[in-house]
Design an enzyme around this catalytic site. Sequence first.
Site, PDB file in Angstrom:
ATOM      1  N   HIS A  17     -48.856-119.930  60.943  1.00 44.27           N
ATOM      2  CA  HIS A  17     -50.084-119.129  61.051  1.00 44.27           C
ATOM      3  C   HIS A  17     -51.113-119.833  61.930  1.00 44.27           C
ATOM      4  O   HIS A  17     -51.811-119.201  62.731  1.00 44.27           O
ATOM      5  CB  HIS A  17     -50.704-118.905  59.668  1.00 44.27           C
ATOM      6  CG  HIS A  17     -49.841-118.136  58.710  1.00 44.27           C
ATOM      7  ND1 HIS A  17     -49.544-118.587  57.456  1.00 44.27           N
ATOM      8  CD2 HIS A  17     -49.205-116.941  58.844  1.00 44.27           C
ATOM      9  CE1 HIS A  17     -48.778-117.698  56.830  1.00 44.27           C
ATOM     10  NE2 HIS A  17     -48.554-116.692  57.664  1.00 44.27           N
ATOM     11  N   LYS A  41     -50.879-103.480  42.748  1.00 43.14           N
ATOM     12  CA  LYS A  41     -49.528-104.026  42.630  1.00 43.14           C
ATOM     13  C   LYS A  41     -49.543-105.469  43.122  1.00 43.14           C
ATOM     14  O   LYS A  41     -49.059-105.771  44.214  1.00 43.14           O
ATOM     15  CB  LYS A  41     -48.590-103.182  43.495  1.00 43.14           C
ATOM     16  CG  LYS A  41     -47.136-103.291  43.115  1.00 43.14           C
ATOM     17  CD  LYS A  41     -46.329-102.342  43.975  1.00 43.14           C
ATOM     18  CE  LYS A  41     -44.988-102.949  44.268  1.00 43.14           C
ATOM     19  NZ  LYS A  41     -44.363-102.429  45.451  1.00 43.14           N
ATOM     20  N   ARG A  91     -41.777-114.757  65.536  1.00 40.68           N
ATOM     21  CA  ARG A  91     -41.067-116.039  65.461  1.00 40.68           C
ATOM     22  C   ARG A  91     -39.736-115.985  66.175  1.00 40.68           C
ATOM     23  O   ARG A  91     -39.231-116.990  66.640  1.00 40.68           O
ATOM     24  CB  ARG A  91     -40.847-116.421  63.987  1.00 40.68           C
ATOM     25  CG  ARG A  91     -42.117-116.870  63.300  1.00 40.68           C
ATOM     26  CD  ARG A  91     -41.926-116.945  61.816  1.00 40.68           C
ATOM     27  NE  ARG A  91     -41.581-115.643  61.284  1.00 40.68           N
ATOM     28  CZ  ARG A  91     -41.548-115.343  59.997  1.00 40.68           C
ATOM     29  NH1 ARG A  91     -41.812-116.270  59.104  1.00 40.68           N
ATOM     30  NH2 ARG A  91     -41.245-114.134  59.583  1.00 40.68           N
TER      31      ARG A  91
END
Length: 162
Positions: A17, A41, A91
């Site tokens: 990150h 949730k 990535r």
Amino acid sequence: MRRVLYPGSFDPVTLGHMDIIARASRAFEQVVVGVLHNPNKPSGMLPVEERLSLLRLAVRAYDHIEVASFSGLLMDAVRAAGADGVVRGLRGVEDVPDELQMARLNRQLGGVETVFLAASPGIAHISSARVREIARFGGAVDALVPEAARDQIVQALRRYRE
Ligand code: PNS
């Protein structure tokens, strides 16, 4: 684009990150790092408040980066953040199908553009999921997370391990 939203789970923030944050901070005038979550949730390992405080520690050297949390859809978060678009890191090719689908849906339904940054090769193997897994089994994650928040991340992962 001047002000962009860099969204993610950040559970926890990693060197992967930080690579995208550092490069987005050079490419755009303002970057909002957004922890996206669904309050109905709860998922993941660390509570959202903990992810936010670890991120704030990690980016404290930057002066044009904000950290905030958003619930619901990414396209709504972009508007709430006052951003012009989204930044995501890639990535490898395995990230492409999902990311393209998200980017296209966000553009079709929300008029939101996504800019992709290619992850630097040296950190492209790092993910929050692997960091959590290594920590869960008692392994050392020091080399995978930002130095400015290293001790706090290690402690947080230890605290929420079970
Ligand atoms: O760090 P992650 O887990 O790769 O981040 C994924 C995230 C949070 C950016 C993505 O799941 C997301 O945008 N969630 C918000 C809900 C949403 O907008 N879903 C539809 C996307 S088209």
